[in-house]
Write a protein that holds these residues in place. Sequence first.
Motif, PDB file in Angstrom:
ATOM      1  N   VAL A 238      60.872  36.152 127.155  1.00 47.88           N
ATOM      2  CA  VAL A 238      59.456  35.922 127.462  1.00 47.88           C
ATOM      3  C   VAL A 238      59.304  34.860 128.543  1.00 47.88           C
ATOM      4  O   VAL A 238      58.480  35.000 129.461  1.00 47.88           O
ATOM      5  CB  VAL A 238      58.691  35.521 126.188  1.00 47.88           C
ATOM      6  N   TYR A 239      60.119  33.805 128.460  1.00 48.61           N
ATOM      7  CA  TYR A 239      60.033  32.753 129.483  1.00 48.61           C
ATOM      8  C   TYR A 239      60.401  33.303 130.867  1.00 48.61           C
ATOM      9  O   TYR A 239      59.681  33.055 131.844  1.00 48.61           O
ATOM     10  CB  TYR A 239      60.945  31.584 129.128  1.00 48.61           C
TER      11      TYR A 239
ATOM     12  N   VAL B   5      58.102  33.647 134.298  1.00 47.30           N
ATOM     13  CA  VAL B   5      58.474  33.035 135.578  1.00 47.30           C
ATOM     14  C   VAL B   5      58.539  34.075 136.689  1.00 47.30           C
ATOM     15  O   VAL B   5      58.075  33.838 137.813  1.00 47.30           O
ATOM     16  CB  VAL B   5      59.828  32.308 135.443  1.00 47.30           C
ATOM     17  N   LEU B   6      59.078  35.246 136.369  1.00 41.85           N
ATOM     18  CA  LEU B   6      59.358  36.239 137.403  1.00 41.85           C
ATOM     19  C   LEU B   6      58.247  37.262 137.607  1.00 41.85           C
ATOM     20  O   LEU B   6      58.055  37.755 138.722  1.00 41.85           O
ATOM     21  CB  LEU B   6      60.659  36.968 137.063  1.00 41.85           C
ATOM     22  N   LEU B   7      57.500  37.582 136.527  1.00 47.90           N
ATOM     23  CA  LEU B   7      56.568  38.702 136.621  1.00 47.90           C
ATOM     24  C   LEU B   7      55.134  38.352 136.245  1.00 47.90           C
ATOM     25  O   LEU B   7      54.205  38.611 137.001  1.00 47.90           O
ATOM     26  CB  LEU B   7      57.062  39.862 135.740  1.00 47.90           C
ATOM     27  N   PHE B   8      54.943  37.806 135.053  1.00 47.87           N
ATOM     28  CA  PHE B   8      53.596  37.598 134.531  1.00 47.87           C
ATOM     29  C   PHE B   8      53.409  36.115 134.167  1.00 47.87           C
ATOM     30  O   PHE B   8      53.725  35.704 133.048  1.00 47.87           O
ATOM     31  CB  PHE B   8      53.355  38.473 133.297  1.00 47.87           C
ATOM     32  N   PRO B   9      52.892  35.315 135.088  1.00 49.76           N
ATOM     33  CA  PRO B   9      52.803  33.855 134.871  1.00 49.76           C
ATOM     34  C   PRO B   9      51.938  33.445 133.686  1.00 49.76           C
ATOM     35  O   PRO B   9      52.102  32.341 133.164  1.00 49.76           O
ATOM     36  CB  PRO B   9      52.201  33.346 136.181  1.00 49.76           C
TER      37      PRO B   9
ATOM     38  N   ILE C 177      51.729  34.949 130.678  1.00 53.20           N
ATOM     39  CA  ILE C 177      52.128  35.503 129.386  1.00 53.20           C
ATOM     40  C   ILE C 177      52.277  34.411 128.329  1.00 53.20           C
ATOM     41  O   ILE C 177      51.937  34.614 127.156  1.00 53.20           O
ATOM     42  CB  ILE C 177      53.428  36.328 129.520  1.00 53.20           C
ATOM     43  N   ALA C 178      52.785  33.242 128.702  1.00 55.71           N
ATOM     44  CA  ALA C 178      52.930  32.152 127.731  1.00 55.71           C
ATOM     45  C   ALA C 178      51.565  31.705 127.219  1.00 55.71           C
ATOM     46  O   ALA C 178      51.385  31.477 126.014  1.00 55.71           O
ATOM     47  CB  ALA C 178      53.681  30.979 128.356  1.00 55.71           C
ATOM     48  N   MET C 179      50.593  31.586 128.120  1.00 57.67           N
ATOM     49  CA  MET C 179      49.242  31.192 127.706  1.00 57.67           C
ATOM     50  C   MET C 179      48.613  32.243 126.808  1.00 57.67           C
ATOM     51  O   MET C 179      47.812  31.926 125.930  1.00 57.67           O
ATOM     52  CB  MET C 179      48.365  30.948 128.934  1.00 57.67           C
ATOM     53  N   ASP C 180      48.976  33.520 126.999  1.00 58.55           N
ATOM     54  CA  ASP C 180      48.422  34.596 126.190  1.00 58.55           C
ATOM     55  C   ASP C 180      49.028  34.642 124.791  1.00 58.55           C
ATOM     56  O   ASP C 180      48.523  35.374 123.925  1.00 58.55           O
ATOM     57  CB  ASP C 180      48.650  35.940 126.879  1.00 58.55           C
ATOM     58  N   LEU C 181      50.101  33.889 124.568  1.00 63.17           N
ATOM     59  CA  LEU C 181      50.754  33.883 123.259  1.00 63.17           C
ATOM     60  C   LEU C 181      50.524  32.580 122.491  1.00 63.17           C
ATOM     61  O   LEU C 181      50.798  32.523 121.290  1.00 63.17           O
ATOM     62  CB  LEU C 181      52.265  34.105 123.423  1.00 63.17           C
TER      63      LEU C 181
END
Length: 250
Positions: free
Chosen positions: A44-45, A49-53, A55-59
């Motif tokens: 996920v990290y 970093v590479l695709l969806f910046p 995603i961490a905030m969405d989780l």
Amino acid sequence: PASGGGMNNTPQAPMVAPDDDSISGRYYRSPLASRAICTLAAFVYLTSVLLFPTIAMDLQCCPIKILQLQLHRLLLSPLAIASLLNLLIGILVFVQIGVQFERQFGTLGFFFLFNLLNLVANLTFTVSALLLAPLFPDSGLLSRSACAGGLWGPVLGFLVIQTQRSAQPNISFCGLFNVPTKLYPLFLVLLFSLLGSPVLDNLCGLLAGYLFVKGYMSRIMPKEEVFTRWEAHAWLSDLYRAPGYISWTG
């Protein structure tokens, strides 16, 4: 811990060659659930970093988002790791404590307990933030920056269980000084807070561990017979044949 006699007929996972010292060999010799959680966190990290910046905030577990029924955050927040340093330290600590608990509770039991501690911690964090925010309007408890995420919540819960059950009176902190074993989790939270870490979510992680130790989760945590029935199901056959799978030992 007592051995689970009901597990004797359960097919065991194939063994990875003990003399295989390659990275792959070490990876597959590690317990399955601990390995999977760390792998998912790293995946996920890297994806963030590479695709969806975002995603961490969405989780992350954000109280306002929970009120909007984004309930997936309650379970998936351990995968919301914002920095490489947090990822590396979180995995390093989680592997050490997770392997011990998985060998005791088995893969299914450990994975259930991991999610239970995380869920209780996040629910407590959400309710506490919603109740405290009106009393402390300048604290930013409902802001995006105050959301909970990462492996530290469950790790602190496991650490409470480990230290409260330990017969060892003291724990050495990095070889510098000794800390009373039963106070060690509180000491770490205090240290983290001095280093700028959020306090509320860490305290909720501790609380989840104390609730388990005091027996308040005993009705939620399945007994050995339940895990025995689960492992007997054919749809789990691929799981318990996977390298690193461990049966319940109680």
